[in-house]
Design a protein around this motif. Structure first.
Motif, PDB file in Angstrom:
ATOM      1  N   SER A   1       0.830  -1.198   0.000  1.00  0.00           N
ATOM      2  CA  SER A   1       0.000   0.000   0.000  1.00  0.00           C
ATOM      3  C   SER A   1       0.874   1.263   0.000  1.00  0.00           C
ATOM      4  CB  SER A   1      -0.919  -0.019   1.222  1.00  0.00           C
ATOM      5  OG  SER A   1      -1.676   1.150   1.296  1.00  0.00           O
ATOM      6  N   THR A   2       1.944   1.233   0.757  1.00  0.00           N
ATOM      7  CA  THR A   2       2.871   2.366   0.784  1.00  0.00           C
ATOM      8  C   THR A   2       3.517   2.564  -0.580  1.00  0.00           C
ATOM      9  OG1 THR A   2       3.329   1.971   3.123  1.00  0.00           O
ATOM     10  CG2 THR A   2       4.929   3.297   1.919  1.00  0.00           C
ATOM     11  N   ASP A   3       3.899   1.464  -1.225  1.00  0.00           N
ATOM     12  CA  ASP A   3       4.491   1.555  -2.559  1.00  0.00           C
ATOM     13  C   ASP A   3       3.504   2.136  -3.565  1.00  0.00           C
ATOM     14  OD1 ASP A   3       6.841   0.535  -1.616  1.00  0.00           O
ATOM     15  OD2 ASP A   3       6.616  -1.445  -2.535  1.00  0.00           O
ATOM     16  N   LEU A   4       2.255   1.727  -3.471  1.00  0.00           N
ATOM     17  CA  LEU A   4       1.225   2.257  -4.360  1.00  0.00           C
ATOM     18  C   LEU A   4       1.055   3.768  -4.153  1.00  0.00           C
ATOM     19  CD1 LEU A   4      -0.396   0.796  -6.478  1.00  0.00           C
ATOM     20  CD2 LEU A   4      -2.249   0.595  -4.860  1.00  0.00           C
ATOM     21  N   GLN A   5       1.086   4.213  -2.910  1.00  0.00           N
ATOM     22  CA  GLN A   5       0.996   5.644  -2.611  1.00  0.00           C
ATOM     23  C   GLN A   5       2.219   6.388  -3.139  1.00  0.00           C
ATOM     24  OE1 GLN A   5       0.395   5.720   1.625  1.00  0.00           O
ATOM     25  NE2 GLN A   5      -1.810   5.470   1.444  1.00  0.00           N
ATOM     26  N   THR A   6       3.387   5.752  -3.050  1.00  0.00           N
ATOM     27  CA  THR A   6       4.608   6.365  -3.574  1.00  0.00           C
ATOM     28  C   THR A   6       4.498   6.549  -5.081  1.00  0.00           C
ATOM     29  OG1 THR A   6       5.942   5.370  -1.818  1.00  0.00           O
ATOM     30  CG2 THR A   6       7.112   6.083  -3.798  1.00  0.00           C
ATOM     31  N   LEU A   7       4.021   5.519  -5.781  1.00  0.00           N
ATOM     32  CA  LEU A   7       3.857   5.620  -7.237  1.00  0.00           C
ATOM     33  C   LEU A   7       2.854   6.704  -7.602  1.00  0.00           C
ATOM     34  CD1 LEU A   7       3.837   1.853  -8.284  1.00  0.00           C
ATOM     35  CD2 LEU A   7       5.722   3.481  -8.453  1.00  0.00           C
ATOM     36  N   ASP A   8       1.780   6.802  -6.834  1.00  0.00           N
ATOM     37  CA  ASP A   8       0.778   7.829  -7.101  1.00  0.00           C
ATOM     38  C   ASP A   8       1.351   9.222  -6.852  1.00  0.00           C
ATOM     39  OD1 ASP A   8      -1.876   8.570  -7.911  1.00  0.00           O
ATOM     40  OD2 ASP A   8      -2.273   9.064  -5.801  1.00  0.00           O
ATOM     41  N   SER A   9       2.179   9.365  -5.821  1.00  0.00           N
ATOM     42  CA  SER A   9       2.818  10.661  -5.553  1.00  0.00           C
ATOM     43  C   SER A   9       3.747  11.057  -6.688  1.00  0.00           C
ATOM     44  CB  SER A   9       3.614  10.602  -4.245  1.00  0.00           C
ATOM     45  OG  SER A   9       2.776  10.414  -3.159  1.00  0.00           O
ATOM     46  N   ILE A  10       4.494  10.085  -7.211  1.00  0.00           N
ATOM     47  CA  ILE A  10       5.394  10.375  -8.334  1.00  0.00           C
ATOM     48  C   ILE A  10       4.587  10.787  -9.554  1.00  0.00           C
ATOM     49  CG2 ILE A  10       7.064   9.365  -9.935  1.00  0.00           C
ATOM     50  CD1 ILE A  10       7.963   7.574  -7.550  1.00  0.00           C
ATOM     51  N   ARG A  11       3.479  10.061  -9.818  1.00  0.00           N
ATOM     52  CA  ARG A  11       2.623  10.399 -10.951  1.00  0.00           C
ATOM     53  C   ARG A  11       2.072  11.814 -10.802  1.00  0.00           C
ATOM     54  NH1 ARG A  11      -2.084  11.473 -11.760  1.00  0.00           N
ATOM     55  NH2 ARG A  11      -2.768  10.772  -9.723  1.00  0.00           N
ATOM     56  N   SER A  12       1.638  12.159  -9.605  1.00  0.00           N
ATOM     57  CA  SER A  12       1.112  13.505  -9.362  1.00  0.00           C
ATOM     58  C   SER A  12       2.191  14.569  -9.584  1.00  0.00           C
ATOM     59  CB  SER A  12       0.580  13.622  -7.927  1.00  0.00           C
ATOM     60  OG  SER A  12      -0.514  12.785  -7.745  1.00  0.00           O
ATOM     61  N   CYS A  13       3.399  14.279  -9.140  1.00  0.00           N
ATOM     62  CA  CYS A  13       4.487  15.236  -9.323  1.00  0.00           C
ATOM     63  C   CYS A  13       4.855  15.403 -10.790  1.00  0.00           C
ATOM     64  CB  CYS A  13       5.712  14.801  -8.520  1.00  0.00           C
ATOM     65  SG  CYS A  13       5.487  14.958  -6.737  1.00  0.00           S
ATOM     66  N   VAL A  14       4.857  14.308 -11.543  1.00  0.00           N
ATOM     67  CA  VAL A  14       5.150  14.403 -12.981  1.00  0.00           C
ATOM     68  C   VAL A  14       4.040  15.174 -13.691  1.00  0.00           C
ATOM     69  CG1 VAL A  14       5.435  13.088 -15.123  1.00  0.00           C
ATOM     70  CG2 VAL A  14       6.580  12.326 -13.038  1.00  0.00           C
ATOM     71  N   THR A  15       2.789  14.902 -13.321  1.00  0.00           N
ATOM     72  CA  THR A  15       1.664  15.629 -13.913  1.00  0.00           C
ATOM     73  C   THR A  15       1.763  17.114 -13.602  1.00  0.00           C
ATOM     74  OG1 THR A  15       0.273  13.675 -13.693  1.00  0.00           O
ATOM     75  CG2 THR A  15      -0.853  15.758 -14.034  1.00  0.00           C
ATOM     76  N   THR A  16       2.125  17.431 -12.378  1.00  0.00           N
ATOM     77  CA  THR A  16       2.301  18.832 -11.992  1.00  0.00           C
ATOM     78  C   THR A  16       3.460  19.455 -12.755  1.00  0.00           C
ATOM     79  OG1 THR A  16       1.446  18.355  -9.789  1.00  0.00           O
ATOM     80  CG2 THR A  16       2.689  20.387 -10.042  1.00  0.00           C
ATOM     81  N   ALA A  17       4.527  18.700 -12.926  1.00  0.00           N
ATOM     82  CA  ALA A  17       5.686  19.208 -13.674  1.00  0.00           C
ATOM     83  C   ALA A  17       5.303  19.498 -15.121  1.00  0.00           C
ATOM     84  CB  ALA A  17       6.830  18.204 -13.616  1.00  0.00           C
ATOM     85  N   LEU A  18       4.419  18.677 -15.693  1.00  0.00           N
ATOM     86  CA  LEU A  18       3.992  18.913 -17.068  1.00  0.00           C
ATOM     87  C   LEU A  18       3.161  20.180 -17.215  1.00  0.00           C
ATOM     88  CD1 LEU A  18       3.117  15.306 -18.252  1.00  0.00           C
ATOM     89  CD2 LEU A  18       5.065  16.707 -18.928  1.00  0.00           C
ATOM     90  N   SER A  19       2.597  20.641 -16.116  1.00  0.00           N
ATOM     91  CA  SER A  19       1.820  21.883 -16.187  1.00  0.00           C
ATOM     92  C   SER A  19       2.717  23.120 -16.198  1.00  0.00           C
ATOM     93  CB  SER A  19       0.832  21.963 -15.018  1.00  0.00           C
ATOM     94  OG  SER A  19       1.522  22.126 -13.800  1.00  0.00           O
ATOM     95  N   VAL A  20       4.010  22.930 -15.891  1.00  0.00           N
ATOM     96  CA  VAL A  20       4.961  24.040 -15.973  1.00  0.00           C
ATOM     97  C   VAL A  20       5.293  24.256 -17.449  1.00  0.00           C
ATOM     98  CG1 VAL A  20       7.290  24.801 -15.340  1.00  0.00           C
ATOM     99  CG2 VAL A  20       5.890  23.536 -13.689  1.00  0.00           C
ATOM    100  N   GLU A  21       5.216  25.493 -17.885  1.00  0.00           N
ATOM    101  CA  GLU A  21       5.363  25.818 -19.308  1.00  0.00           C
ATOM    102  C   GLU A  21       6.697  25.333 -19.894  1.00  0.00           C
ATOM    103  OE1 GLU A  21       4.195  26.951 -22.909  1.00  0.00           O
ATOM    104  OE2 GLU A  21       2.937  27.148 -21.158  1.00  0.00           O
ATOM    105  N   SER A  22       7.772  25.538 -19.162  1.00  0.00           N
ATOM    106  CA  SER A  22       9.089  25.159 -19.712  1.00  0.00           C
ATOM    107  C   SER A  22       9.209  23.643 -19.871  1.00  0.00           C
ATOM    108  CB  SER A  22      10.212  25.682 -18.810  1.00  0.00           C
ATOM    109  OG  SER A  22      10.095  25.137 -17.506  1.00  0.00           O
ATOM    110  N   VAL A  23       8.669  22.881 -18.940  1.00  0.00           N
ATOM    111  CA  VAL A  23       8.723  21.417 -19.023  1.00  0.00           C
ATOM    112  C   VAL A  23       7.859  20.935 -20.179  1.00  0.00           C
ATOM    113  CG1 VAL A  23       8.244  19.260 -17.800  1.00  0.00           C
ATOM    114  CG2 VAL A  23       9.156  21.206 -16.543  1.00  0.00           C
TER     115      VAL A  23
END
Length: 159
Positions: free
Chosen positions: A46-68
Motif C-alpha cells: 500500500s505504501t508503494d502504491l501511494q509512492t507511485l501515485d505521488s510520483i505520478r502527481s508530481c510528474v503531472t504537476t511538472a507537465l503543467s509548468v510551461e518550460s517542461v
C-alpha cells in the motif's frame, strides 16, 4: 523451647503448569505470526502504491509548468524512462533536465519501494518506470508487477 514451623503450602507454579502455559503461547505465536507477516507486507504494498501515485502527481504537476511542457513537445511529445535514470543523468538536457529540476524540488527523486514483490520485480534496482504519452497521460509503474502476479494481488501502477 519448642520451635513451631509454619506449613509453607504451594508457593508458585509447578513445572508441568509452566510447560503447559509455554506450549499454549507457542501455539498462539505459530498461528498469529503468518497473519502478522502478511499484514505487514500488505501495508508495504500500500505504501508503494501511494509512492507511485505521488510520483505520478508530481510528474503531472511538472507537465503543467510551461518550460517542461515545451521541452516535451520539442522532444516529440512522448517520454519513457525510469526515475533512477532521471536522477543519475548529470548531463541531462531538454525535457529530462526540466523534469529532473521539477521532481528534485518536489523531493520524489529518492523514492524507494519497500514491498517484497517490487524489490523482486526490479531485482533490487528499485526501478520505477515513467511513461508519458502524446496526450500528456502519465503512467508510473514497476515493470514486472501486475494484477495477475501470484505474489501480489494488486497492480503496482498509477495512471
Amino acid at each position: 523451647m519448642k520451635k513451631t514451623q509454619k506449613k509453607l503450602g504451594n508457593k508458585g507454579f509447578s513445572l508441568v503448569e509452566l510447560i503447559v502455559v509455554i506450549a499454549i503461547m507457542a501455539v498462539l505465536v505459530g498461528v498469529l505470526a503468518p497473519t502478522l507477516i502478511r499484514n505487514v507486507e500488505k501495508s508495504r504494498e500500500s505504501t508503494d502504491l501511494q509512492t507511485l501515485d505521488s510520483i505520478r502527481s508530481c510528474v503531472t504537476t511538472a507537465l503543467s509548468v510551461e518550460s517542461v511542457n515545451a521541452e516535451l513537445v520539442n522532444a516529440g511529445g512522448t517520454y519513457s524512462g525510469t526515475l533512477k535514470s532521471i536522477q543519475d543523468d548529470t548531463s541531462a538536457t531538454g525535457f529530462v533536465k526540466e523534469l529532473k529540476d521539477e521532481l528534485s524540488s518536489d523531493g520524489v527523486l529518492n523514492a524507494t519501494l519497500k514491498s517484497k514483490v517490487c524489490k523482486e520485480a526490479s531485482k533490487g534496482n528499485n526501478t520505477i518506470q515513467i511513461s508519458i504519452t502524446s496526450d500528456n497521460k502519465v503512467a508510473v509503474y514497476v515493470p514486472g508487477v501486475t494484477k495477475n502476479d501470484t505474489k501480489s494481488k494488486i497492480d503496482m501502477s498509477a495512471e
